[in-house]
Design a protein around this motif. Structure first.
Motif, PDB file in Angstrom:
ATOM      1  N   LYS A 146      57.720   3.828  46.398  1.00 30.65           N
ATOM      2  CA  LYS A 146      56.951   5.055  46.616  1.00 30.65           C
ATOM      3  C   LYS A 146      55.469   4.783  46.401  1.00 30.65           C
ATOM      4  O   LYS A 146      55.088   4.043  45.500  1.00 30.65           O
ATOM      5  N   MET A 147      54.665   5.398  47.261  1.00 30.64           N
ATOM      6  CA  MET A 147      53.211   5.365  47.131  1.00 30.64           C
ATOM      7  C   MET A 147      52.773   6.797  46.859  1.00 30.64           C
ATOM      8  O   MET A 147      53.232   7.737  47.529  1.00 30.64           O
ATOM      9  N   LEU A 148      51.908   6.973  45.878  1.00 31.10           N
ATOM     10  CA  LEU A 148      51.420   8.299  45.514  1.00 31.10           C
ATOM     11  C   LEU A 148      49.917   8.386  45.756  1.00 31.10           C
ATOM     12  O   LEU A 148      49.200   7.417  45.518  1.00 31.10           O
ATOM     13  N   ALA A 149      49.475   9.530  46.214  1.00 31.81           N
ATOM     14  CA  ALA A 149      48.037   9.779  46.381  1.00 31.81           C
ATOM     15  C   ALA A 149      47.736  11.152  45.806  1.00 31.81           C
ATOM     16  O   ALA A 149      48.479  12.110  46.045  1.00 31.81           O
ATOM     17  N   VAL A 150      46.660  11.252  45.044  1.00 30.90           N
ATOM     18  CA  VAL A 150      46.312  12.517  44.411  1.00 30.90           C
ATOM     19  C   VAL A 150      44.836  12.840  44.609  1.00 30.90           C
ATOM     20  O   VAL A 150      43.995  11.937  44.659  1.00 30.90           O
ATOM     21  N   LEU A 182      49.203  16.349  45.125  1.00 23.70           N
ATOM     22  CA  LEU A 182      49.850  15.044  44.999  1.00 23.70           C
ATOM     23  C   LEU A 182      50.802  14.826  46.165  1.00 23.70           C
ATOM     24  O   LEU A 182      51.701  15.643  46.401  1.00 23.70           O
ATOM     25  N   LEU A 183      50.607  13.726  46.888  1.00 21.82           N
ATOM     26  CA  LEU A 183      51.496  13.372  47.988  1.00 21.82           C
ATOM     27  C   LEU A 183      52.413  12.228  47.575  1.00 21.82           C
ATOM     28  O   LEU A 183      51.998  11.298  46.884  1.00 21.82           O
ATOM     29  N   GLU A 184      53.674  12.310  48.014  1.00 22.48           N
ATOM     30  CA  GLU A 184      54.667  11.275  47.760  1.00 22.48           C
ATOM     31  C   GLU A 184      54.994  10.603  49.088  1.00 22.48           C
ATOM     32  O   GLU A 184      55.410  11.282  50.032  1.00 22.48           O
ATOM     33  N   MET A 185      54.816   9.299  49.159  1.00 19.32           N
ATOM     34  CA  MET A 185      55.015   8.576  50.411  1.00 19.32           C
ATOM     35  C   MET A 185      55.988   7.433  50.217  1.00 19.32           C
ATOM     36  O   MET A 185      55.936   6.712  49.228  1.00 19.32           O
ATOM     37  N   GLY A 186      56.904   7.299  51.185  1.00 13.88           N
ATOM     38  CA  GLY A 186      57.922   6.264  51.096  1.00 13.88           C
ATOM     39  C   GLY A 186      58.172   5.623  52.437  1.00 13.88           C
ATOM     40  O   GLY A 186      57.509   5.944  53.431  1.00 13.88           O
ATOM     41  N   PRO A 187      59.139   4.712  52.510  1.00 11.59           N
ATOM     42  CA  PRO A 187      59.427   4.003  53.759  1.00 11.59           C
ATOM     43  C   PRO A 187      59.667   4.979  54.919  1.00 11.59           C
ATOM     44  O   PRO A 187      60.365   5.987  54.756  1.00 11.59           O
ATOM     45  N   TYR A 188      59.087   4.670  56.051  1.00 14.53           N
ATOM     46  CA  TYR A 188      59.196   5.519  57.232  1.00 14.53           C
ATOM     47  C   TYR A 188      60.671   5.712  57.613  1.00 14.53           C
ATOM     48  O   TYR A 188      61.445   4.763  57.653  1.00 14.53           O
ATOM     49  N   GLY A 189      61.044   6.959  57.865  1.00  9.04           N
ATOM     50  CA  GLY A 189      62.414   7.250  58.285  1.00  9.04           C
ATOM     51  C   GLY A 189      63.394   7.428  57.141  1.00  9.04           C
ATOM     52  O   GLY A 189      64.574   7.702  57.384  1.00  9.04           O
ATOM     53  N   VAL A 190      62.928   7.279  55.909  1.00  9.45           N
ATOM     54  CA  VAL A 190      63.801   7.445  54.743  1.00  9.45           C
ATOM     55  C   VAL A 190      63.452   8.753  54.054  1.00  9.45           C
ATOM     56  O   VAL A 190      62.285   9.053  53.808  1.00  9.45           O
ATOM     57  N   ASN A 191      64.462   9.543  53.762  1.00  6.00           N
ATOM     58  CA  ASN A 191      64.274  10.779  53.005  1.00  6.00           C
ATOM     59  C   ASN A 191      65.569  11.098  52.266  1.00  6.00           C
ATOM     60  O   ASN A 191      66.540  10.331  52.345  1.00  6.00           O
TER      61      ASN A 191
END
Length: 269
Positions: A146-150, A182-191
């Motif tokens: 996970k990549m986080l941006a705030v 705060l945004l939560e970012m992960g591998p494309y197509g995964v949820n």
């Protein structure tokens, strides 16, 4: 109802870190009735103490918005999806071009890495031991899930609207913070839905037999996939719009109410 899939924060767990006795008893009754229970959360494996200690859950937890499947009883990663450093670097560059003073963090299978300024004026209790440092490519060796941006101003909806169209083809981007940009970012197509579907299929359970609960945008896909997707009445408007069904508010033990009602219907049948 063969499988119950529940989000944690804001769905069964409050800001005080407590799960109500009624909710604990509802999950126990479901398990006793032979219904599979899996928790599906944005939390990483290291932040699962509430369901271990209060519910006594020892089974699988789908963590990091679907990027990690974790055996809580054996404290073991069962499966994971990771981000490349190239993706992290490109997404960071785009967000820095679009947003005022963003700060970033990386959740890996081996630790939590935050850059200086990410926490703002204070670090949350669960990250008191995390020392801010420059984010470097070698962190990908630990498997970035996970990549986080705030931003330390505004809200998550505005932040997502600002950067989502530009990074959405590179990375999965969502949010679950009601009062923080705060945004939560992960591998494309995964949820959550993708990994939950895999979990259910491995047990021969169809989507139609899954009851799911959630309250925030990171629950949208899961609520839409499950045969009975319940958004909490106290949840985010987008989660409410995505779900076919509505559970009473978190404060009213909405998840427990639905589980109790469905168990009663099964008993009558």
């Amino acid at each position: 109802m063969r499988l119950i899939a529940s989000d944690i924060d804001g769905t069964i767990l409050g800001h005080d870190g407590k799960i109500s006795t009624r909710t604990v008893e509802a999950f126990a009754a479901a398990a006793e009735a032979g219904i599979d229970v899996v928790f599906v959360t944005g939390r990483p494996p290291r932040w699962l103490d509430p369901i271990r200690e209060q519910i006594g859950h020892q089974g699988t937890v789908i963590c990091s918005n679907g990027a990690v499947s974790y055996d809580l009883g054996h404290e073991k990663v069962l499966d994971s999806h990771v981000l490349s450093w190239e993706t992290v670097h490109e997404v960071r560059h785009i967000i820095c071009e679009l947003a005022p003073e963003p700060y970033f963090a990386l959740e890996s299978l081996t630790g939590f890495h935050v850059e200086r300024g990410f926490f703002g004026s204070h670090a949350p209790a669960g990250a008191a031991d995390v020392v801010p440092a420059v984010l470097t490519p070698d962190m990908a060796d630990g498997g970035i899930v996970k990549m986080l941006a705030v931003l330390h101003s505004g809200n998550a909806d505005e932040f997502l609207q600002l950067v989502g169209p530009s990074v959405g083809s590179l990375i999965g981007v969502t949010h679950s913070a009601p009062d923080l940009a705060l945004l939560e970012m992960g591998p494309y197509g995964v949820n959550k839905a993708v990994t939950l579907a895999q979990y259910a299929a491995a047990r021969g359970i169809d989507a139609a037999d899954v009851v799911a609960f959630g309250d925030m945008p990171n629950d949208i896909e899961m609520l839409g996939w499950a045969g009975a997707g319940y958004a909490m009445a106290s949840g985010h408007p987008e989660a409410l719009a995505a779900a076919a069904l509505r559970a009473p508010r978190f404060e009213a033990d909405g998840v427990a109410q639905v589980i109790e009602s469905r168990l009663a219907a099964l008993n009558l049948a």
